[in-house]
Write a protein that holds these residues in place. Sequence first.
Motif, PDB file in Angstrom:
ATOM      1  N   GLU A  41      -7.616  -4.503 -17.811  1.00  0.00           N
ATOM      2  CA  GLU A  41      -5.876  -4.004 -18.967  1.00  0.00           C
ATOM      3  C   GLU A  41      -4.735  -3.750 -17.961  1.00  0.00           C
ATOM      4  O   GLU A  41      -4.310  -2.556 -17.877  1.00  0.00           O
ATOM      5  N   LEU A  42      -5.219  -3.813 -16.778  1.00  0.00           N
ATOM      6  CA  LEU A  42      -4.097  -2.870 -15.591  1.00  0.00           C
ATOM      7  C   LEU A  42      -2.342  -3.341 -15.727  1.00  0.00           C
ATOM      8  O   LEU A  42      -2.678  -4.500 -15.743  1.00  0.00           O
ATOM      9  N   PRO A  43      -1.919  -2.650 -15.173  1.00  0.00           N
ATOM     10  CA  PRO A  43      -0.481  -2.670 -15.631  1.00  0.00           C
ATOM     11  C   PRO A  43      -0.516  -3.466 -14.106  1.00  0.00           C
ATOM     12  O   PRO A  43      -1.074  -2.763 -12.698  1.00  0.00           O
ATOM     13  N   LEU A  44       0.875  -3.892 -13.697  1.00  0.00           N
ATOM     14  CA  LEU A  44       1.319  -4.501 -12.358  1.00  0.00           C
ATOM     15  C   LEU A  44       1.418  -2.796 -11.716  1.00  0.00           C
ATOM     16  O   LEU A  44       2.937  -2.751 -12.412  1.00  0.00           O
ATOM     17  N   PRO A  45       1.654  -2.643 -11.001  1.00  0.00           N
ATOM     18  CA  PRO A  45       2.001  -1.760 -10.140  1.00  0.00           C
ATOM     19  C   PRO A  45       3.266  -1.650  -9.943  1.00  0.00           C
ATOM     20  O   PRO A  45       3.628  -2.772  -9.376  1.00  0.00           O
ATOM     21  N   ALA A  46       4.385  -1.243  -9.923  1.00  0.00           N
ATOM     22  CA  ALA A  46       5.725  -0.871  -9.240  1.00  0.00           C
ATOM     23  C   ALA A  46       6.011  -0.937  -7.990  1.00  0.00           C
ATOM     24  O   ALA A  46       7.260  -1.426  -7.677  1.00  0.00           O
ATOM     25  N   ALA A  47       5.181  -0.346  -7.522  1.00  0.00           N
ATOM     26  CA  ALA A  47       5.753  -0.292  -5.851  1.00  0.00           C
ATOM     27  C   ALA A  47       4.113  -0.779  -5.627  1.00  0.00           C
ATOM     28  O   ALA A  47       2.853  -0.633  -5.980  1.00  0.00           O
ATOM     29  N   GLY A  48       4.008  -1.234  -4.599  1.00  0.00           N
ATOM     30  CA  GLY A  48       3.315  -1.780  -3.384  1.00  0.00           C
ATOM     31  C   GLY A  48       2.146  -0.718  -3.083  1.00  0.00           C
ATOM     32  O   GLY A  48       2.341   0.690  -2.709  1.00  0.00           O
ATOM     33  N   ARG A  49       1.273  -1.242  -3.081  1.00  0.00           N
ATOM     34  CA  ARG A  49      -0.053  -0.486  -2.584  1.00  0.00           C
ATOM     35  C   ARG A  49      -0.744  -0.492  -1.410  1.00  0.00           C
ATOM     36  O   ARG A  49      -0.701  -1.405  -0.830  1.00  0.00           O
ATOM     37  N   PRO A  50      -1.212   0.347  -0.821  1.00  0.00           N
ATOM     38  CA  PRO A  50      -1.733   0.119   0.990  1.00  0.00           C
ATOM     39  C   PRO A  50      -3.121  -0.659   0.982  1.00  0.00           C
ATOM     40  O   PRO A  50      -4.025  -0.453  -0.669  1.00  0.00           O
ATOM     41  N   LEU A  51      -3.768  -1.086   2.325  1.00  0.00           N
ATOM     42  CA  LEU A  51      -4.838  -1.983   1.714  1.00  0.00           C
ATOM     43  C   LEU A  51      -6.298  -0.896   1.338  1.00  0.00           C
ATOM     44  O   LEU A  51      -7.269  -1.221   0.872  1.00  0.00           O
ATOM     45  N   ASP A  52      -6.037   0.266   1.711  1.00  0.00           N
ATOM     46  CA  ASP A  52      -7.643   1.387   2.504  1.00  0.00           C
ATOM     47  C   ASP A  52      -7.336   1.497   0.660  1.00  0.00           C
ATOM     48  O   ASP A  52      -8.812   1.248  -0.313  1.00  0.00           O
ATOM     49  N   ALA A  53      -6.759   1.896  -0.275  1.00  0.00           N
ATOM     50  CA  ALA A  53      -6.534   2.279  -2.093  1.00  0.00           C
ATOM     51  C   ALA A  53      -7.185   0.924  -2.498  1.00  0.00           C
ATOM     52  O   ALA A  53      -7.876   1.002  -3.616  1.00  0.00           O
ATOM     53  N   LEU A  54      -7.184  -0.245  -2.098  1.00  0.00           N
ATOM     54  CA  LEU A  54      -7.578  -1.732  -2.758  1.00  0.00           C
ATOM     55  C   LEU A  54      -8.486  -1.636  -2.420  1.00  0.00           C
ATOM     56  O   LEU A  54      -9.525  -1.776  -3.566  1.00  0.00           O
TER      57      LEU A  54
END
Length: 470
Positions: A41-54
Motif C-alpha cells: 500500500e505504499l504511496p508514490l513519494p512526492a519527492a525523490g529519495r536518496p539511494l541509501d534510504a532505498l
Amino acid sequence: MDELRRAGVRAAEIAAAHLEGVAAGPVWQPVPAAERAWLGELPLPAAGRPLDALLDDVRAHVLPYPMGNGHPRFFGWVNSPPSPAGVVVEPLAAALNPSCAGGDHAGPLLERTVVRWLAELVGFPHPPGGGLLTSGASMATIVCLATARQHAALADGWDAREDGLHGRPPMILYVTEEGHSCLHKAAQLLGLGARNVRKVPVDASFRMDVGALRTMIADDLAAGLRPFCVAGSAGTVNSGAVDPLDAIADVAAEHGLWFHVDGAYGALGVLDAVSAPAYAGLDRADSLALDPHKWLGVPVGCGCALLRDPAAARAAFSLVPSYLVDDSADDLGWFAEYGPEQTRPFRALKTWATMSYLGREGVTRLVEHTSGLARTLAAMVEKAADFELLAPVATSITAFRHTPTTTGPGGLDALNRALPGAVQARGNTFLTGTRLGGRDALRACFLHPDTTEDDLAILLEEIRLAAKTL
C-alpha cells in the motif's frame, strides 16, 4: 556518480550478508500484516529519495520475507537458488541497459554464444541462429509452437500469419496428461483452442503412452482434422518423468508432425549418467524449450527456445518496419525476428556468467548431486513404513506421500493435501503438493547445490511432525 558508487558498494554488502545468512534462518515465513501493508500500500513519494534510504527499506522490508528458494531445504515447485555469478553481473547488465533485439553491440553477440552453449550441454543440434533467450519456458513454448503452426500451414500451401486460422481444419496438438500448463496456454493464445489439445494417456511411470498417441492421431486424421505437433516432456514437473522421446520422434516422423520437447526443468538431466539413457531421441526434436533459471540457477528470468531450423522461426515472426532496417546486420538478422519480443533485456550476461562460473564439469556435478538426492530420498521413503513412493525417480524430483496408520476426516488424500502448507508454516523446510495418478501427493524437487542427505531426514521428520497437527 559518487552516490551511486557508495550505494553500489553497500548494496553488494547487503546482498552478500543476506545470502550468507539464508541457511541459518527460516526457509519461509509469512509476511506479517504490518509489513504486508507497507509492501502493498505504499504511496508514490512526492519527492525523490536518496539511494541509501532505498537500501534501508529493502533491507528492512523486503529481504526478510523471501520466497524461500535460496535455502538448502527449499524443495518446492522448480525454483533454484541464485548463482553467485548471476548475482554479481546483474547490476552490470542494468548499467548497460541495452535492448538485445539486435544491432552491433555486446548483448546479441553474447546471446548467440550462450544459446550455443545451452544446445551443446544437452546435445541438441545447433545451426547458427538456432535459438534465442526468452523470459522463461512459457514464452519459449509460444515461440516454438507458433513456429510449428506456421511451418504446418506453409507445408499445406497457406500462411497462418496472413490468413489466420478461420475456415481451416482444426490444428491438433498432442501433449501428455502430465504435460505442463504452458503448453495449454500457448495453444490457447495461438488460437488453436483448448478443445484441440489432446491429452495423451501415460503409463505406470507417468510417461507418454506412444500406442495411445498413434491411435489418437489416426482418429483425428479420419475425422478430417490436422495433427501438426506432438510435445514430449524431458522431465515433467509432477514427477520428473521423461517421455519415450525416441519413440515419439518416430511417430512424428511418420506423420510429418513437428516434434517439440518441453525440457524447461529437466533437459539438463541428460548430464546425469544414471538418467541419460532415458533422453534418447532428444536430439531428434524440431524444437526444445528449457529454462536456465531452473537447474542452472541463473537469476530469474531466463528461458531458451532452441530450434533445429531457425528459418522456420523467422518465417513465423519476422516483421521489420522501415525504422528498424539494419543494413549492417548479418544474414541471421535480429533476434527480434525470431520471437514476439522487440525490446529484449540483456539476459545473456547472467547466463554466460553462471555457465562460465560452473563450467561443464560444475553443471554436471550439480545435476548429478541433485538427481542423487532424489534417488536417496526415494530409498528413504521406501524403507519407511509411513511413506509411499508414487513414481520412479527420473530426474531430481521425488513424488511420494505420507501414509500414517491413522488419519483424520478425508483420509490420506486430505492429509497429504494439507501437509505442504503445514510443513511450510513450521519454517524448517518447504515442499509443495500435487495430484499424481489420481491421488494427492507430496513432491520434493532438488536444485540447491548445498542440500545434504541430513536435509532429507529433516524433511521426512518435519512431515511427520506437521501431520500430528492436522
